[in-house]
Design a protein around this motif. Structure first.
Motif, PDB file in Angstrom:
ATOM      1  N   GLU A  58       9.877  -8.162  22.832  1.00  0.00           N
ATOM      2  CA  GLU A  58       8.795  -7.486  22.110  1.00  0.00           C
ATOM      3  C   GLU A  58       7.424  -7.812  22.705  1.00  0.00           C
ATOM      4  O   GLU A  58       6.404  -7.795  22.020  1.00  0.00           O
ATOM      5  CB  GLU A  58       8.828  -7.851  20.617  1.00  0.00           C
ATOM      6  N   ALA A  59       7.419  -8.077  24.013  1.00  0.00           N
ATOM      7  CA  ALA A  59       6.167  -8.473  24.665  1.00  0.00           C
ATOM      8  C   ALA A  59       5.213  -7.301  24.838  1.00  0.00           C
ATOM      9  O   ALA A  59       3.986  -7.466  24.747  1.00  0.00           O
ATOM     10  CB  ALA A  59       6.468  -9.102  26.028  1.00  0.00           C
ATOM     11  N   SER A 113       7.147 -13.524  22.787  1.00  0.00           N
ATOM     12  CA  SER A 113       6.912 -14.171  24.077  1.00  0.00           C
ATOM     13  C   SER A 113       5.429 -14.045  24.401  1.00  0.00           C
ATOM     14  O   SER A 113       5.009 -13.172  25.171  1.00  0.00           O
ATOM     15  CB  SER A 113       7.765 -13.517  25.170  1.00  0.00           C
ATOM     16  N   PRO A 114       4.595 -14.881  23.789  1.00  0.00           N
ATOM     17  CA  PRO A 114       3.138 -14.717  23.916  1.00  0.00           C
ATOM     18  C   PRO A 114       2.622 -14.832  25.341  1.00  0.00           C
ATOM     19  O   PRO A 114       1.613 -14.209  25.682  1.00  0.00           O
ATOM     20  CB  PRO A 114       2.575 -15.824  23.021  1.00  0.00           C
ATOM     21  N   LYS A 115       3.291 -15.610  26.193  1.00  0.00           N
ATOM     22  CA  LYS A 115       2.823 -15.728  27.566  1.00  0.00           C
ATOM     23  C   LYS A 115       2.951 -14.398  28.300  1.00  0.00           C
ATOM     24  O   LYS A 115       2.070 -14.023  29.086  1.00  0.00           O
ATOM     25  CB  LYS A 115       3.607 -16.820  28.303  1.00  0.00           C
ATOM     26  N   VAL A 116       4.033 -13.672  28.041  1.00  0.00           N
ATOM     27  CA  VAL A 116       4.238 -12.372  28.678  1.00  0.00           C
ATOM     28  C   VAL A 116       3.279 -11.335  28.079  1.00  0.00           C
ATOM     29  O   VAL A 116       2.702 -10.516  28.800  1.00  0.00           O
ATOM     30  CB  VAL A 116       5.698 -11.923  28.538  1.00  0.00           C
ATOM     31  N   THR A 117       3.106 -11.381  26.772  1.00  0.00           N
ATOM     32  CA  THR A 117       2.158 -10.471  26.124  1.00  0.00           C
ATOM     33  C   THR A 117       0.753 -10.682  26.685  1.00  0.00           C
ATOM     34  O   THR A 117       0.026  -9.719  26.975  1.00  0.00           O
ATOM     35  CB  THR A 117       2.157 -10.695  24.602  1.00  0.00           C
ATOM     36  N   ALA A 162       1.622 -23.134  23.965  1.00  0.00           N
ATOM     37  CA  ALA A 162       2.578 -23.759  23.049  1.00  0.00           C
ATOM     38  C   ALA A 162       3.991 -23.262  23.315  1.00  0.00           C
ATOM     39  O   ALA A 162       4.958 -24.035  23.280  1.00  0.00           O
ATOM     40  CB  ALA A 162       2.177 -23.472  21.601  1.00  0.00           C
ATOM     41  N   TRP A 163       4.107 -21.966  23.611  1.00  0.00           N
ATOM     42  CA  TRP A 163       5.422 -21.388  23.941  1.00  0.00           C
ATOM     43  C   TRP A 163       6.003 -22.049  25.186  1.00  0.00           C
ATOM     44  O   TRP A 163       7.173 -22.423  25.216  1.00  0.00           O
ATOM     45  CB  TRP A 163       5.261 -19.885  24.156  1.00  0.00           C
TER      46      TRP A 163
END
Length: 278
Positions: A14-15, A187-191, A217-218
């Motif tokens: 869901e990025a 996946s906040p890094k990908v977002t 943090a992820w």
């Protein structure tokens, strides 16, 4: 201009849809339209969502594609933005794309940014690879980590990219790689990587809110999980070695130079906002 993402095949972890959700919240965008789902969705595959509170049915949400509007006066950008958040349709894709492009044309949209995310052999400890393709080379200059080279099955994002170009709407498609061994949402890094790539396309700064902190943090959380499993840790090291071997020093230097140039341009343009054109 429009920014679009679709849940499903095009949206690992869901990025991609996370970017549209993030911007919609940050800009307090206003819903303006939705595609009638009856002609395009199989409700036994993508079921509607019902909300029952205290024994009373409060809400029924059908799977579809929704458009919301973020005004330039609210975003500080030189143009209005249409955000498109959809569920990949199950059928009649040509009719779906015709209806969506027709609606965007009526709204005056003159450029489309399509975003997606896919599972890949990418280590979570390295910068997220973002592949770029588009209808005009000038839109892709300095964007993403590599040009997209692909021949194979397509999701609705690929179909829309082709159909928008055929309708003379300049289009950029951004695809980020999600480490397949940690594919759960979010996946906040990908977002964040996709959001920064959109910044590169538009040459503006976008609201990031807590995304950078959540991305760190992820990554720390995945590090801890990998340390608890020697097989996973060894696999990650293998991916890191392969990635580092392909990233030549001169390529890294070019990337740093491009990032510095983008920073200077944005700093110079800070505070300059135009009218409200799409």
């Amino acid at each position: 201009m429009a920014i679009a993402a679709f849940e499903g095949w095009n949206d690992a972890a869901e990025a991609a849809s996370g970017v549209v959700n993030h911007l919609g919240i940050a800009w307090e965008s206003t819903p303006i339209a939705a595609i009638d789902p009856d002609d395009f969705y199989d409700f036994q595959v993508n079921r509607p969502v019902i909300e029952v509170v205290g024994g009373k049915t409060e809400r029924l949400v059908w799977p579809t594609t929704r458009l919301s509007l973020a005004r330039a006066s609210d975003t500080g950008l030189p143009r209005d933005i249409v955000l498109v958040h959809g569920v990949e349709p199950n059928m009649r894709w040509r009719g779906f794309t015709d209806e969506l492009i027709g609606g965007l044309t009526e709204l005056g949209v003159e450029m489309m940014i399509l975003i997606g995310a896919l599972l890949a052999d990418s280590p979570h400890t390295r910068p997220v690879p973002v592949q770029v393709s588009g209808s005009e080379p000038k839109l892709m200059r300095g964007v993403g980590s590599e040009p997209n080279e692909y021949k194979g099955s397509s999701g609705i994002v690929g179909v829309l990219q082709y159909m928008c170009a055929a309708a003379d709407i300049p289009t950029v498609s951004l695809w980020a790689s999600v480490p397949h061994y940690v594919a759960q949402s979010p996946s906040p890094k990908v977002t964040l990587a996709l959001l920064r790539s959109i910044e590169d396309v538009l040459d503006v700064s976008l609201p990031q809110a807590d995304l950078p902190e959540e991305a760190r943090a992820w990554e720390r959380g995945v590090d801890e999980l990998a340390q608890q499993d020697s097989d996973v840790a060894e696999y990650v090291r293998t991916l890191e070695e392969a990635k580092d071997a392909t990233d030549l020093p001169e390529a890294s230097g070019d990337a740093i130079a491009r990032e510095f140039e983008r920073y200077l341009r944005r700093r110079g343009d800070e505070g300059h906002a135009g009218g409200g054109e799409f």
